[in-house]
Design a protein around this motif. Structure first.
Motif, PDB file in Angstrom:
ATOM      1  N   CYS A  95      48.225   6.748 -11.650  1.00 60.85           N
ATOM      2  CA  CYS A  95      47.568   5.515 -12.059  1.00 60.85           C
ATOM      3  C   CYS A  95      47.523   5.500 -13.585  1.00 60.85           C
ATOM      4  N   TYR A  96      47.658   4.317 -14.175  1.00 63.38           N
ATOM      5  CA  TYR A  96      47.736   4.204 -15.640  1.00 63.38           C
ATOM      6  C   TYR A  96      47.023   2.954 -16.131  1.00 63.38           C
ATOM      7  N   ALA A  97      46.344   3.124 -17.277  1.00 67.71           N
ATOM      8  CA  ALA A  97      45.767   1.983 -17.979  1.00 67.71           C
ATOM      9  C   ALA A  97      45.852   2.235 -19.478  1.00 67.71           C
ATOM     10  N   ASN A  98      46.052   1.191 -20.232  1.00 65.34           N
ATOM     11  CA  ASN A  98      46.039   1.284 -21.693  1.00 65.34           C
ATOM     12  C   ASN A  98      44.710   0.727 -22.181  1.00 65.34           C
ATOM     13  N   VAL A  99      43.745   1.610 -22.311  1.00 66.73           N
ATOM     14  CA  VAL A  99      42.391   1.246 -22.732  1.00 66.73           C
ATOM     15  C   VAL A  99      42.221   1.741 -24.152  1.00 66.73           C
ATOM     16  N   ARG A 100      42.810   1.040 -25.078  1.00 64.28           N
ATOM     17  CA  ARG A 100      42.838   1.417 -26.504  1.00 64.28           C
ATOM     18  C   ARG A 100      43.628   2.699 -26.719  1.00 64.28           C
ATOM     19  N   ARG A 101      43.919   3.382 -25.665  1.00 67.21           N
ATOM     20  CA  ARG A 101      44.821   4.530 -25.677  1.00 67.21           C
ATOM     21  C   ARG A 101      45.385   4.655 -24.273  1.00 67.21           C
ATOM     22  N   ARG A 102      46.474   5.429 -24.152  1.00 60.38           N
ATOM     23  CA  ARG A 102      47.069   5.631 -22.823  1.00 60.38           C
ATOM     24  C   ARG A 102      46.169   6.537 -21.982  1.00 60.38           C
ATOM     25  N   TRP A 104      45.843   8.305 -18.147  1.00 60.62           N
ATOM     26  CA  TRP A 104      46.529   8.651 -16.901  1.00 60.62           C
ATOM     27  C   TRP A 104      45.571   9.338 -15.941  1.00 60.62           C
ATOM     28  N   GLY A 105      45.779   9.115 -14.651  1.00 70.83           N
ATOM     29  CA  GLY A 105      45.091   9.906 -13.653  1.00 70.83           C
ATOM     30  C   GLY A 105      45.774  11.258 -13.511  1.00 70.83           C
ATOM     31  N   GLN A 106      45.246  12.071 -12.601  1.00 71.42           N
ATOM     32  CA  GLN A 106      45.788  13.423 -12.418  1.00 71.42           C
ATOM     33  C   GLN A 106      47.009  13.425 -11.512  1.00 71.42           C
ATOM     34  N   GLY A 107      47.236  12.323 -10.802  1.00 68.84           N
ATOM     35  CA  GLY A 107      48.391  12.204  -9.924  1.00 68.84           C
ATOM     36  C   GLY A 107      48.078  12.588  -8.498  1.00 68.84           C
TER      37      GLY A 107
END
Length: 114
Positions: A95-102, A104-107
């Protein structure tokens, strides 16, 4: 800011799985969310994206018609419904979001095998 995936596992070809990603620490409804995957020996690739408010979706050609990304803003959760799974879908899904920075989840590992 944290993303936590769940729902991976072993499934036979043609089967289905639903991945979930629980988000915390930011205003979830204001950000687009994405799923990426990384197969052994390959680069990480974008699988699907959903926009923040309108919920517009986009998919990699390899998963169009088989995968569906969705979100539940009150629950701060994004989902990836995966149908008609193929062995080549085997990968760690992030899972990924760009919240002022990249961010990532742990997968979570998805293995498609008979």
């Amino acid at each position: 800011v944290q993303l936590v995936e769940s729902g991976g596992g072993l499934v036979q070809p043609g089967g289905s799985l639903r991945l979930s990603c629980a988000a915390s620490g930011f205003t979830f409804s204001s950000y687009a969310m994405s799923w990426y995957r990384q197969a052994p020996g390959k680069e990480r690739e974008l699988v699907a994206t959903i926009t923040s408010v309108a919920g517009i979706t986009d998919y990699a050609d390899s998963v169009k018609g088989r995968f569906t990304i969705s979100r539940d803003n009150p629950k701060n959760t994004v989902y990836l419904q995966m149908n008609s799974l193929k062995p080549e879908d085997t990968a760690v899904y992030y899972c990924y979001a760009n919240v002022r920075r990249r961010v990532w989840g742990q997968g979570t590992l998805v293995t498609v095998s008979s």
